[in-house]
Scaffold this motif. Structure first.
Motif, mmCIF file in Angstrom:
data_model
loop_
_atom_site.group_PDB
_atom_site.id
_atom_site.type_symbol
_atom_site.label_atom_id
_atom_site.label_comp_id
_atom_site.label_asym_id
_atom_site.label_seq_id
_atom_site.Cartn_x
_atom_site.Cartn_y
_atom_site.Cartn_z
ATOM 1 N N PRO A 58 104.580 45.392 113.196
ATOM 2 C CA PRO A 58 105.806 46.177 113.382
ATOM 3 C C PRO A 58 105.728 47.233 114.478
ATOM 4 O O PRO A 58 106.743 47.565 115.077
ATOM 5 C CB PRO A 58 106.013 46.820 112.003
ATOM 6 C CG PRO A 58 105.267 45.953 111.055
ATOM 7 C CD PRO A 58 104.089 45.442 111.817
ATOM 8 N N SER A 59 104.556 47.779 114.741
ATOM 9 C CA SER A 59 104.437 48.866 115.711
ATOM 10 C C SER A 59 104.433 48.380 117.151
ATOM 11 O O SER A 59 104.471 49.189 118.074
ATOM 12 C CB SER A 59 103.158 49.662 115.446
ATOM 13 O OG SER A 59 102.025 48.803 115.535
ATOM 14 N N SER A 60 104.410 47.080 117.377
ATOM 15 C CA SER A 60 104.289 46.526 118.716
ATOM 16 C C SER A 60 105.662 46.211 119.308
ATOM 17 O O SER A 60 106.606 45.880 118.598
ATOM 18 C CB SER A 60 103.447 45.246 118.680
ATOM 19 O OG SER A 60 103.493 44.571 119.914
ATOM 20 N N SER A 89 102.454 36.034 120.881
ATOM 21 C CA SER A 89 103.331 37.173 120.631
ATOM 22 C C SER A 89 104.642 36.986 121.381
ATOM 23 O O SER A 89 104.680 36.344 122.435
ATOM 24 C CB SER A 89 102.651 38.478 121.052
ATOM 25 O OG SER A 89 102.381 38.468 122.440
ATOM 26 N N SER A 129 106.491 42.341 118.443
ATOM 27 C CA SER A 129 106.103 42.408 117.034
ATOM 28 C C SER A 129 106.049 41.044 116.357
ATOM 29 O O SER A 129 105.355 40.882 115.360
ATOM 30 C CB SER A 129 107.078 43.310 116.272
ATOM 31 O OG SER A 129 108.388 42.785 116.334
ATOM 32 N N PRO A 150 111.003 43.744 119.295
ATOM 33 C CA PRO A 150 110.447 44.846 118.484
ATOM 34 C C PRO A 150 111.164 45.011 117.145
ATOM 35 O O PRO A 150 111.942 45.937 116.953
ATOM 36 C CB PRO A 150 110.669 46.061 119.394
ATOM 37 C CG PRO A 150 111.921 45.739 120.140
ATOM 38 C CD PRO A 150 111.934 44.245 120.332
ATOM 39 N N SER A 183 104.099 39.599 111.454
ATOM 40 C CA SER A 183 104.627 40.689 112.261
ATOM 41 C C SER A 183 103.574 41.766 112.470
ATOM 42 O O SER A 183 102.713 41.981 111.622
ATOM 43 C CB SER A 183 105.861 41.304 111.572
ATOM 44 O OG SER A 183 106.286 42.474 112.242
ATOM 45 N N SER A 224 111.011 45.688 113.026
ATOM 46 C CA SER A 224 110.119 46.371 112.089
ATOM 47 C C SER A 224 109.556 45.410 111.061
ATOM 48 O O SER A 224 108.422 45.532 110.620
ATOM 49 C CB SER A 224 110.864 47.514 111.402
ATOM 50 O OG SER A 224 112.066 47.052 110.832
#
Length: 765
Positions: free
Chosen positions: A231-233, A252, A236, A256, A229, A258
């Motif tokens: 997480p900020s994308s 990808s 994600s 989204p 992961s 976390s």
């Protein structure tokens, strides 16, 4: 002195007691929590069977005491004999009736990651510790059940995440592997008979927030894949498909979350669960093969990460070097003295990188056909070492060390092209001779003999050129040249049809305007009017112009305006990427790709926009496979493959179910699987660390998740002597069978305690 039983109620204070609850046929019963002393700075918390007695133990790093603490679960929950402290401390008592025996491993450094497993395959559980500052150490369990002195491993710098170490045993042979998520990427270090097998293998992943090591056979090809992961994308969820030699490119997916956790029996249900970072829903998803829809915006993106981020001078070239019908890629960074060879294994996928020693400081790299009888080789130029030469392709999938051209001046730039139509490329080299720039054309016979056939002085330039671009300036089917400068006007050179070049357009206004201060990434070519002769495409601010040489001057055959008139466009290309059998103008603009296509009335309009974390390209290429095209976007440190094939099956995310809590002011930050009613089906436990709340979910007969139990772990305790714990409490949690009864239990790390909630068997089950 307060007894342990009274301590439980005194310590919990406002801990809410869990009672029997029943919702329909869903029965969840958890005991009052056992409280086990840990540490205010407890880190890297695990529940594993360390002594292999069939019971899961607790292991964590005590930062305050600088030691690993192992709490061995006693048989039948019996309380071990303990030595009571001489002066009891009513605020920090020893837990005299906890069913655990303690063992300590004192370590001198701080650790951030902890893993257990049988690394030397001797039947005993070993311990691996690591941190970014102090490296990775292995503690082997000895035959007398002691811990050997730690062995320090030679590894890359570890990431600070607590799950950045994992031990895996090979299915065959006397071999185990240590997987380390380092700041460079996934490092795999094999062990044979307990000894590390150097060098390790690294699969690059330099996203700073990348997290997780889940290894499962997602695509059912018999090889485990790597799921992790960022997480900020917005995308994600990341997947690296497994190959026999390692892991392939990064894919990808638009979800989204976390973080996420796999279902315990993954190969049966193949599901993950995570908290959607935007909607805060518990989201259950899987990877499924689906047919691509007809939506033009549906593109697949794969990433190959080759070099460290921030590389300033990277060169790429594409060709079928081994003549297997598939285009390979060779890349080089000027910061290393080696080539990176990516052999193609299918139309759009490549194998693992092969490193080949070469010149240092290479700044130009091109595939060259130096002989009709040989595979394509490499034209390699190193401005740092003042050498330009040819590397032949070797049968073992390698390249020879470059054989240098006998150049007396300093080489600046190079390229190659078949100027005379004999299917053998000439080498094009710009050299600097006493502050003057000269274009040299070299013929190569059988890849051995180099002969200088032409020299053209470039006396208009005062600064170094930026690129040599072979293209078709006019309609005579002979390859011409455009020589670019980032500070001055370009040179135009026409081919006489026999391989001789001559300068043209010295007084051309368009040359001095449209081709002023250009880099290779700002030009391309494509057959705009379908006459069989591609135009030169020149990108600028908000527009791309197609140029052709006619009647002794350049003229504009077409101008294309982008949707953003102020955007700096690069990498123009005219080809069919969306698979509709009609070419579109493709270009890169402000971190996204955009495609313009001609309508029935002759106007060009946007037909798609690709903005899923696109890298900034230095150059582009196109390769075809099974009737569809793939865009190769070549950046400073990695490659992106962008493709769309309507009707073909591809791995996609399938959202199977969601749940959004209706508890007031509760917003979950974590979720995991567990069977909390012993019915053989996985349930969910969600946690809001800021409001210290747990919520348990069961999948109901109505095919949706239902909340069947929730409680607040604690409110306040007045006896922490000023300590308040972490921003999120509980800080960590694990679902594990703690007492060996075959039922999933829950252990939480709260403040300086482990809270052990046992699942109580329900009568009749």
């Amino acid at each position: 002195m307060i007894s342990f039983r009274s301590l439980k109620f005194y310590f919990l204070g406002c801990f809410l007691l869990i009672s029997f609850m029943k919702v329909g046929d869903a029965e969840f019963r958890l005991s009052l929590p056992d409280v086990v002393k840990a540490s205010w700075n407890a880190r890297t918390f695990l529940s594993e069977d360390i002594n292999q007695d069939g019971l899961n133990d607790l292991i964590f790093f005590n930062l305050d005491r600088s030691r690993i603490e192992i709490l061995y679960r006693t048989k039948d929950g019996k309380v071990p004999e303990r030595v009571k402290p001489v002066q009891p401390n009513r605020w920090d008592p020893e837990l005299e009736d906890a069913p655990y025996k303690k063992e300590f491993i004192f370590i001198p450094e701080t650790i951030t990651a902890l893993a257990t497993g049988d690394l030397n395959l001797d039947g005993f559980t070993d311990i691996v510790t690591g941190s970014p500052d102090h490296g990775v150490q292995v503690y082997f369990r000895t035959n007398d059940l002691l811990w050997a002195e730690p062995i320090e491993l030679e590894t890359l710098k570890l990431r600070p995440d607590s799950v950045s170490i994992k031990i895996r045993k090979a299915e065959k042979g006397n071999r185990a592997s240590l997987f380390l998520f380092t700041q460079t990427g996934l490092e795999v270090l094999g062990f044979e008979n307990g000894k590390p097998q150097y060098p390790s293998v690294v699969f690059r992943e330099e996203a700073k927030r990348a997290y997780g090591m889940n290894f499962f056979d997602v695509n059912l090809d018999g090889i485990d894949d790597w799921v992790y992961s960022i997480p900020s994308s917005e995308r994600s969820v990341r997947l690296r498909l497994g190959l026999k030699t390692g892991f392939g490119p990064e894919r990808s997916f638009d979800l989204p979350v976390s973080s996420f956790n796999p279902v315990p029996d993954f190969q049966k249900t193949r599901q993950f669960v995570g908290i959607n970072r935007i909607s805060k829903e518990a989201t259950i998803f899987s990877f499924d093969f689906k047919k691509n829809e007809s939506d033009d915006a549906n593109f697949n993106i794969m990433d190959y990460d080759l070099f460290p981020e921030g590389e300033d001078d990277t060169s790429w070239t594409i060709a079928d070097f081994n003549r297997d019908g598939k285009d390979d890629i060779v890349a080089v960074s000027s910061s290393v003295s080696e080539l990176s060879f990516l052999p193609a294994i299918s139309g759009v996928e490549f194998g693992t990188v092969r490193k080949i020693p070469s010149l240092k400081g290479v700044n130009c790299l091109h595939a060259i056909n130096s002989s009709l009888d040989k595979n394509p080789g490499l034209l390699v130029l190193s401005q740092a070492e003042k050498i330009v030469g040819i590397s032949d392709f070797l049968k073992k999938g390698s390249f020879s060390f470059p054989k240098p051209f006998p150049i007396k001046s300093d080489p600046i730039l190079s390229n190659c092209s078949d100027l005379n139509g004999d299917k053998v490329d000439e080498a094009l080299i710009i050299v600097e001779d006493r502050s003057d720039f000269v274009l040299q054309v070299w013929s190569v016979k059988n890849g051995v003999d180099f002969n200088l056939t032409q020299e053209i002085e470039l006396d208009e330039w005062k600064r170094e050129p930026s690129g040599i671009v072979p293209c078709y300036l006019n309609n005579d089917k002979a390859m011409d040249l455009v020589l670019l400068s980032a500070r001055e006007s370009a040179y135009l050179l026409l081919n006489d049809g026999k391989g001789k070049l001559r300068l043209v357009g010295e007084d051309s206004v368009f040359r001095k305007s449209f081709l002023m201060e250009k880099n290779p990434s700002q030009v391309g070519w494509g057959d705009i009017n379908d006459d069989g002769s591609p135009e030169l495409l020149v990108a600028g601010e908000g527009m791309i112009r197609a140029l052709k040489w006619k009647n002794k001057d350049l003229y504009v055959t077409e101008q294309f305006n982008s949707t953003d008139p102020k955007a700096e466009l690069t990498c123009p290309l005219f080809d069919d990427l969306n698979g509709d059998q009609q070419n579109e103008l493709l270009y890169f603009s402000n971190n996204y790709w955009e495609g313009l296509q001609q309508t029935k009335n002759g106007e060009y309009q946007k037909v798609y926009k690709i903005e899923d974390e696109s890298l900034t390209p230095l150059q582009v290429g196109m390769k075809g496979s099974k009737g569809s095209n793939t865009l190769l976007s070549l950046g400073s440190s990695s490659i992106q493959l962008i493709s769309r094939s309507v009707g073909d099956k591809s791995l996609q995310i399938n959202i199977q179910s969601r749940y959004l809590t209706d508890l007031p002011k509760v917003s979950h930050t974590g979720v995991d699987w567990g069977d909390f009613n012993n019915d053989g089906f996985p349930d969910l436990v969600c946690m809001d660390g800021r409001r210290h709340t747990l919520e348990f979910l069961k999948y109901s007969d109505e095919n949706k998740w239902k909340s069947v139990l929730h409680f607040k772990v604690f409110e306040e305790d007045l006896h922490y002597r000023g300590k308040k714990g972490g921003a999120l409490e509980p800080r960590d949690g694990i679902i594990s069978d703690l007492n060996g009864d075959g039922l999933d239990d829950l252990v939480l790390l709260v403040h300086d305690r482990f809270l052990c909630y046992y699942q109580e068997a329900i009568s009749g089950k």
